[in-house]
Enzyme design. Structure first.
Site, PDB file in Angstrom:
ATOM      1  NE  ARG A 221      -8.782  -1.087 -11.522  1.00  0.00           N
ATOM      2  CZ  ARG A 221      -9.457  -0.579 -10.499  1.00  0.00           C
ATOM      3  NH1 ARG A 221     -10.708  -0.172 -10.629  1.00  0.00           N
ATOM      4  NH2 ARG A 221      -8.885  -0.466  -9.320  1.00  0.00           N
TER       5      ARG A 221
ATOM      6  CB  ALA B 292      -8.673  -7.475  -4.910  1.00  0.00           C
TER       7      ALA B 292
ATOM      8  NE  ARG C 178      -4.758  -7.768 -13.595  1.00  0.00           N
ATOM      9  CZ  ARG C 178      -4.966  -6.588 -12.983  1.00  0.00           C
ATOM     10  NH1 ARG C 178      -6.192  -6.178 -12.718  1.00  0.00           N
ATOM     11  NH2 ARG C 178      -3.945  -5.829 -12.638  1.00  0.00           N
TER      12      ARG C 178
ATOM     13  CG  ASP D  49      -4.679  -6.078  -5.780  1.00  0.00           C
ATOM     14  OD1 ASP D  49      -4.331  -4.931  -5.444  1.00  0.00           O
ATOM     15  OD2 ASP D  49      -5.530  -6.301  -6.658  1.00  0.00           O
TER      16      ASP D  49
ATOM     17  CG  ASN E   6      -3.103  -1.865  -2.911  1.00  0.00           C
ATOM     18  OD1 ASN E   6      -4.103  -2.436  -3.338  1.00  0.00           O
ATOM     19  ND2 ASN E   6      -3.035  -0.548  -2.843  1.00  0.00           N
TER      20      ASN E   6
HETATM   21  O1  MRU Z   1      -4.580  -3.423 -11.431  1.00  0.00           O
HETATM   22  P1  MRU Z   1      -5.845  -3.112 -10.693  1.00  0.00           P
HETATM   23  O2  MRU Z   1      -6.470  -1.837 -11.120  1.00  0.00           O
HETATM   24  O3  MRU Z   1      -6.822  -4.264 -10.700  1.00  0.00           O
HETATM   25  O4  MRU Z   1      -5.361  -2.926  -9.192  1.00  0.00           O
HETATM   26  C1  MRU Z   1      -6.303  -2.674  -8.181  1.00  0.00           C
HETATM   27  C2  MRU Z   1      -5.686  -2.339  -6.888  1.00  0.00           C
HETATM   28  O5  MRU Z   1      -4.491  -2.420  -6.699  1.00  0.00           O
HETATM   29  C3  MRU Z   1      -6.607  -1.987  -5.778  1.00  0.00           C
HETATM   30  O6  MRU Z   1      -6.003  -1.046  -4.934  1.00  0.00           O
HETATM   31  C4  MRU Z   1      -6.905  -3.247  -4.971  1.00  0.00           C
HETATM   32  O7  MRU Z   1      -7.456  -4.236  -5.806  1.00  0.00           O
HETATM   33  C5  MRU Z   1      -7.831  -2.994  -3.864  1.00  0.00           C
HETATM   34  S1  MRU Z   1      -9.462  -2.792  -4.511  1.00  0.00           S
HETATM   35  C6  MRU Z   1     -10.484  -2.747  -3.260  1.00  0.00           C
END
Ligand code: MRU
Length: 351
Positions: free
Chosen positions: A35, A37, A69, A224, A234
């Site tokens: 998980r 981004a 996703r 994201d 985000n």
């Molecule tokens: O649902 P997730 O855990 O994949 O969400 C991740 C986030 O929201 C992070 O803050 C975002 O991807 C930035 S990661 C550098």
């Protein structure tokens, strides 16, 4: 095969998850075993390379991975970039093995570039903090998880905090637990502890009282998807932090590579926000429950209670002090400034 660190098992245990086909990787993405981004982009790219190496239909694999996703734009970027390298090699009539090798080489290049971008974001982010808050040791607040677990390098927002820590200028990292899936409690606290940072965990609802007490010098988050107007999607809970930061005159800083900028998405309202199972809200989930399709935890709501569970929210540019990328920082956040950063980027453009 593709070997991943299974993030649903952290922090209790470090367990590898082996994906031998694309459907297994899609499941790993949807259950959040992999998980964040930038990492989604890297994993998606390796997924295409895996499909090519195993002789699966690359177009079908790319479609499945890209659709796993919807919000993090890096996933589609990584998938399309590696698929394009595969098609280019196969179009030259070089044969399946050569096309698969080209796909793997491109996935590795993407991985390497993300690591380099992480280092540069940390430098720019630290310089920005020094400019905004000169000569201080900082108390920084972060949300969700943005460290090495989501990156080819040391991450995005977390990499800035880590650099500040190494310079002896981090007083404390405030870590939001990040309900409902607890990426802050399970993953950021784990990374902070491993790196020896002074940190404290708080429930998301406790952030307001921290601002009111003057205990937050700056907020650092990742992203994201960043729309062309500078709106930032985000992890859900980021937008309320931006509102709090504005009210309390605290810098709100977004740290993300240019691969997270999507100039094709004009504004925040055009960003597709993933809606996840209500069970993640009506049940307290343990990491193992997450791998079992987001259910099976301790039930905390009446049976059948409807729930609202967006995985992300969108912060408008006027609430963001600065966006930091590997090409530099922009402040104020404008569409023109963002487009200039992207034009400077050496990242491969995919049509
Ligand atoms: O649902 P997730 O855990 O994949 O969400 C991740 C986030 O929201 C992070 O803050 C975002 O991807 C930035 S990661 C550098």
């Amino acid at each position: 095969m593709l070997v991943l660190l299974d993030q649903t098992r952290l922090p209790a245990e470090e367990v590898e998850l082996v994906c031998t086909d694309v459907p297994a990787l899609v499941r790993a993405i949807q259950t959040l075993a992999v998980r964040g981004a930038p990492l989604l982009g890297i994993a998606g790219g390796y997924g295409v390379a895996l499909a090519a190496a195993r002789g699966f239909d690359v177009a079908e694999a790319a479609g499945l991975l890209e659709g796993a996703r919807p919000t993090a734009v890096n996933l589609g970027y990584g998938v399309r970039r590696v698929a394009a390298a595969y098609w280019a090699a196969s179009g030259k009539g070089e044969g399946d093995a050569a096309a698969a090798a080209a796909a793997l080489a491109e996935a590795r290049a993407l991985h390497r570039e993300d690591a380099q971008a992480s280092g540069r974001m940390a430098e720019y982010g630290e310089a920005l903090l020094e400019e905004l808050l000169p000569g201080r040791a900082y108390q920084l607040l972060t949300h969700c998880n943005t460290g090495a677990l989501v990156s080819g390098g040391e991450g995005t927002a977390f990499a800035v905090a880590l650099r500040v820590h190494r310079q002896g200028r981090l007083r404390r990292l405030w870590v939001d637990e990040t309900r409902p899936l607890l990426q802050g409690a399970r993953l950021t606290a784990y990374e902070a502890a491993r790196n020896g940072l002074a940190y404290s965990l708080l429930t998301d609802n406790a952030a307001g009282s921290l601002f009111a007490a003057g205990e937050v010098d700056a907020v650092l988050i990742g992203a994201d998807r960043i729309a062309a107007d500078g709106s930032v999607a985000n992890k859900v809970g980021s937008y309320p932090l931006a509102v709090l930061a504005k009210y309390h005159h605290v810098p709100f800083i977004v740290v993300a590579p240019t691969t997270t900028v999507d100039l094709e998405t004009p504004d925040g309202t055009s960003i597709v926000v993933e809606q996840r199972s209500g069970k993640e809200v009506t049940e307290l989930t343990s990491p193992q429950d997450l791998s079992a399709d987001g259910g099976g935890g301790i039930v905390v709501a009446p049976l059948g209670a409807p729930a609202y569970n967006p995985a992300f929210d969108v912060t408008p540019p006027e609430l963001i002090t600065a966006i930091v990328t590997e090409e530099g920082a922009i402040s104020p956040v404008t569409g023109v400034g963002l487009a200039e950063l992207c034009a400077r980027s050496s990242q491969v453009t995919i049509s």
